[in-house]
Scaffold this motif. Sequence first.
Motif, short mmCIF file in Angstrom:
data_model
loop_
_atom_site.label_atom_id
_atom_site.label_comp_id
_atom_site.label_asym_id
_atom_site.label_seq_id
_atom_site.Cartn_x
_atom_site.Cartn_y
_atom_site.Cartn_z
N ASN A 31 -19.09 21.46 22.95
CA ASN A 31 -19.40 20.60 24.10
C ASN A 31 -20.29 21.32 25.11
O ASN A 31 -21.20 20.71 25.69
N ASP A 32 -20.02 22.62 25.33
CA ASP A 32 -20.89 23.40 26.23
C ASP A 32 -22.32 23.39 25.73
O ASP A 32 -23.26 23.23 26.51
N LEU A 33 -22.48 23.58 24.43
CA LEU A 33 -23.83 23.60 23.84
C LEU A 33 -24.52 22.25 23.98
O LEU A 33 -25.68 22.18 24.39
N VAL A 34 -23.80 21.18 23.67
CA VAL A 34 -24.37 19.84 23.77
C VAL A 34 -24.77 19.54 25.21
O VAL A 34 -25.87 19.05 25.48
N ASP A 35 -23.89 19.89 26.17
CA ASP A 35 -24.18 19.64 27.58
C ASP A 35 -25.36 20.48 28.08
O ASP A 35 -26.22 19.98 28.81
N THR A 36 -25.40 21.74 27.70
CA THR A 36 -26.46 22.63 28.16
C THR A 36 -27.81 22.28 27.54
O THR A 36 -28.83 22.24 28.23
N LEU A 37 -27.80 22.01 26.24
CA LEU A 37 -29.06 21.72 25.55
C LEU A 37 -29.53 20.29 25.77
O LEU A 37 -30.69 19.96 25.51
N LYS A 38 -28.60 19.44 26.20
CA LYS A 38 -28.91 18.03 26.43
C LYS A 38 -29.47 17.36 25.17
O LYS A 38 -30.44 16.61 25.22
N ILE A 39 -28.82 17.69 24.06
CA ILE A 39 -29.11 17.01 22.78
C ILE A 39 -27.78 16.61 22.18
O ILE A 39 -26.74 17.21 22.49
N ASN A 40 -27.79 15.60 21.32
CA ASN A 40 -26.52 15.16 20.74
C ASN A 40 -26.09 16.09 19.60
O ASN A 40 -26.88 16.88 19.10
N ARG A 41 -24.84 15.97 19.24
CA ARG A 41 -24.27 16.85 18.21
C ARG A 41 -25.03 16.77 16.89
O ARG A 41 -25.26 17.79 16.26
N SER A 42 -25.38 15.57 16.49
CA SER A 42 -26.06 15.45 15.20
C SER A 42 -27.41 16.15 15.22
O SER A 42 -27.80 16.81 14.25
N SER A 43 -28.13 16.05 16.32
CA SER A 43 -29.41 16.77 16.44
C SER A 43 -29.19 18.27 16.43
O SER A 43 -29.97 19.02 15.82
N LEU A 44 -28.13 18.70 17.10
CA LEU A 44 -27.82 20.12 17.11
C LEU A 44 -27.55 20.61 15.69
O LEU A 44 -28.12 21.62 15.24
N TYR A 45 -26.68 19.92 14.97
CA TYR A 45 -26.35 20.31 13.59
C TYR A 45 -27.56 20.24 12.66
O TYR A 45 -27.79 21.14 11.85
N LEU A 46 -28.34 19.17 12.77
CA LEU A 46 -29.49 19.01 11.89
C LEU A 46 -30.57 20.05 12.16
O LEU A 46 -31.26 20.50 11.24
N THR A 47 -30.71 20.46 13.40
CA THR A 47 -31.77 21.38 13.78
C THR A 47 -31.35 22.84 13.65
O THR A 47 -32.11 23.67 13.14
N TYR A 48 -30.13 23.17 14.09
CA TYR A 48 -29.72 24.56 14.17
C TYR A 48 -28.55 24.92 13.26
O TYR A 48 -28.23 26.10 13.13
N GLY A 49 -27.91 23.96 12.67
CA GLY A 49 -26.72 24.23 11.88
C GLY A 49 -25.49 24.19 12.76
O GLY A 49 -25.52 23.68 13.89
N ASP A 50 -24.40 24.75 12.27
CA ASP A 50 -23.16 24.74 13.05
C ASP A 50 -23.21 25.80 14.15
O ASP A 50 -24.21 26.51 14.31
N LYS A 51 -22.16 25.92 14.91
CA LYS A 51 -22.12 26.83 16.05
C LYS A 51 -22.43 28.27 15.60
O LYS A 51 -23.19 28.98 16.25
N HIS A 52 -21.86 28.69 14.50
CA HIS A 52 -22.06 30.05 14.01
C HIS A 52 -23.52 30.29 13.62
O HIS A 52 -24.12 31.32 13.98
N GLU A 53 -24.09 29.34 12.90
CA GLU A 53 -25.51 29.47 12.52
C GLU A 53 -26.41 29.52 13.75
O GLU A 53 -27.36 30.30 13.81
N LEU A 54 -26.11 28.68 14.73
CA LEU A 54 -26.88 28.67 15.97
C LEU A 54 -26.74 30.02 16.68
O LEU A 54 -27.72 30.59 17.15
N PHE A 55 -25.53 30.54 16.73
CA PHE A 55 -25.32 31.84 17.37
C PHE A 55 -26.14 32.93 16.68
O PHE A 55 -26.78 33.75 17.34
N LEU A 56 -26.14 32.94 15.36
CA LEU A 56 -26.90 33.95 14.62
C LEU A 56 -28.39 33.84 14.92
O LEU A 56 -29.09 34.85 15.08
N LYS A 57 -28.89 32.61 15.04
CA LYS A 57 -30.30 32.42 15.39
C LYS A 57 -30.57 32.92 16.80
O LYS A 57 -31.60 33.55 17.06
#
Length: 192
Positions: A31-57
């Motif tokens: 939720n913090d990520l979605v709120d900060t990035l101002k993108i929806n969850r599906s866009s987040l997952y499709l673009t960056y992967g899950d939370k762990h994958e995003l963190f690694l990036k």
Amino acid sequence: MPRQKNFDYDTKLIEARDLFWEKGYNATSLNDLVDTLKINRSSLYLTYGDKHELFLKCLNSYLQLKEKEYKDATNSSEDPIEAIRNVINAVLDVILHDTKTCMFVNSTFELARIDKDVKRMLSKQTLIAVKLVEDLLKKAQENGQLSANTNPKTMAFYMITNVVSIWQTQILFSNETLTRQMADILLNTIVK
């Protein structure tokens, strides 16, 4: 037909990196990520992967930035000892003036023992920094600035890993004089 992204990949990656950097991996919720990035969850997952994958990036982005800073500092002087001083002083400046603790340091203590991907990335980055300092120490040895009895690789590991101790001192005690003294001791280990 796929939907067009209404955001810049790199800009959002930096925003996510800054959030992880500020809060740490475990304290950052989806939720913090979605709120900060101002993108929806599906866009987040499709673009960056899950939370762990995003963190690694995000961590990789941060490590690339730090690697460039280290390389710039090591290339700042023809004198290898002066170049090492520049590296330590550049880190010291960040320690004393940045409001956030190094993401590398945070990730080491929060995740490196339990996350093999993070450990691998941090180990690789440490080896890069060690190699930069080791090469400078070898040059210093060749021109007589460093004792022939000194093992450049061991000394480089010692110096790079002790930067974390300087961070720890400043975090725990907020004592600029003590932090500077620790950096001076570290720098004095390379004097012949």
